[in-house]
Design a protein around this motif. Structure first.
Motif, PDB file in Angstrom:
ATOM      1  N   SER A 138      23.734   3.752  -7.725  1.00  0.00           N
ATOM      2  CA  SER A 138      23.304   4.521  -8.637  1.00  0.00           C
ATOM      3  C   SER A 138      23.505   5.707  -9.083  1.00  0.00           C
ATOM      4  O   SER A 138      23.321   6.893  -9.784  1.00  0.00           O
ATOM      5  CB  SER A 138      22.329   4.487  -7.943  1.00  0.00           C
ATOM      6  OG  SER A 138      22.669   5.793  -5.876  1.00  0.00           O
ATOM      7  N   THR A 146      28.985  -2.806 -19.232  1.00  0.00           N
ATOM      8  CA  THR A 146      29.602  -1.337 -18.492  1.00  0.00           C
ATOM      9  C   THR A 146      31.264  -1.831 -18.863  1.00  0.00           C
ATOM     10  O   THR A 146      31.431  -1.153 -18.739  1.00  0.00           O
ATOM     11  CB  THR A 146      28.803  -1.739 -17.111  1.00  0.00           C
ATOM     12  OG1 THR A 146      27.376  -1.088 -16.668  1.00  0.00           O
ATOM     13  CG2 THR A 146      29.730   0.033 -16.645  1.00  0.00           C
ATOM     14  N   SER A 166      25.276   5.977 -14.650  1.00  0.00           N
ATOM     15  CA  SER A 166      24.603   4.549 -15.427  1.00  0.00           C
ATOM     16  C   SER A 166      25.477   4.541 -16.548  1.00  0.00           C
ATOM     17  O   SER A 166      26.324   4.312 -16.196  1.00  0.00           O
ATOM     18  CB  SER A 166      23.501   5.513 -15.594  1.00  0.00           C
ATOM     19  OG  SER A 166      23.483   6.359 -16.585  1.00  0.00           O
TER      20      SER A 166
END
Length: 256
Positions: A98, A141, A101
């Motif tokens: 978390s 990502t 992002s």
């Protein structure tokens, strides 16, 4: 960029509480190197006030293995908080999935060379215990990550490969330019994707084994420190291995 954690470290030899987290180990170590080696590099630490990640790290005789619990968690970093970050290298100290992002990492990649230790993105906390899980956003990502550090366990979870060269090639296919695979006292393997070259980096045996917490963070620090000075991939890997070995001999962060 990362959270400063509260750590509880337990080994057969010591039991203590201390600050921790990638941001802590990295910043203390690189500040020490800049001071003692006369480098003209500079760095800034970006962290958050308020609630902290609280990690318990328990080691047996084999420092390559640990049992980990997460006793509390901190809020994620937001796009707005990091909108003014501007640097040649941005090191993301991920401790839990978390923390950062995809949107935050993409934004930073447009302004700097992004360095990431994958560890936090492969952690799932259930009833305080930490479990290794795959990273659901990895393909999206990793194309924004220039330098990626992965250990032997994370390598297999992330790629499904248990052969390091195959795993490194897969990570490069996903967009990573420099893949750092670390194997504890067995050394490390670095893949330079731009030049399609592998480098076998030996481990330097420490005189004593005191505390392995932060060793991977120290490796990344040593590597980025040398790369930022213009050193080659191989030279940077050897330096990273050396400072990691020195860190193993002492409690807390690396101090040169």
């Amino acid at each position: 960029i990362g959270h400063i954690t509260q750590d509880h470290i337990i080994t057969p030899e010591i039991d203590y509480y201390a600050p921790g987290g990638t941001a802590y180990f990295f910043s203390v170590a690189i500040n020490s190197l800049i001071g003692t080696m006369g480098s003209d590099l500079s760095f800034s630490l970006v962290t958050k006030e308020g609630t902290k990640h609280f990690f318990e790290n328990k080691y047996g005789e084999n420092m390559n293995n640990r049992q980990q619990r997460v006793l509390s968690t901190a809020a994620p970093f937001t796009f707005e908080e990091l909108s003014d970050v501007n640097a040649r290298y941005t090191v993301l100290g991920s401790l839990l999935a978390s923390d950062f992002s995809v949107e935050v990492i993409k934004s930073l990649s447009e302004r700097s060379i992004v360095v990431l230790d994958v560890q936090g993105f492969l952690r799932e906390v259930r009833d305080e215990k930490v479990y290794a899980v795959d990273w659901k956003d990895k393909i999206e990502t990793l194309k924004y990550v220039d330098i990626l550090k992965v250990n032997e366990y994370e390598m297999e979870v992330l790629t499904g490969k248990n052969e390091p060269h195959e795993a490194a090639l897969m990570l490069a296919e996903w967009g990573v330019k420099e893949v750092l695979l670390t194997f504890g006292n067995y050394g490390s393997l670095i893949y330079d994707a731009d030049n399609k070259v592998f480098y076998e980096i030996p481990a330097f045996e420490p005189e004593t084994l005191v505390d392995a917490t932060g060793c991977g963070d120290t490796y990344v620090m040593g590597y980025v420190f040398k790369r930022a000075q213009g050193a080659s991939v191989e030279e940077s890997g050897l330096f990273a291995a050396a400072v990691s070995s020195i860190k193993l001999q002492n409690k807390g962060p690396f101090i040169s």
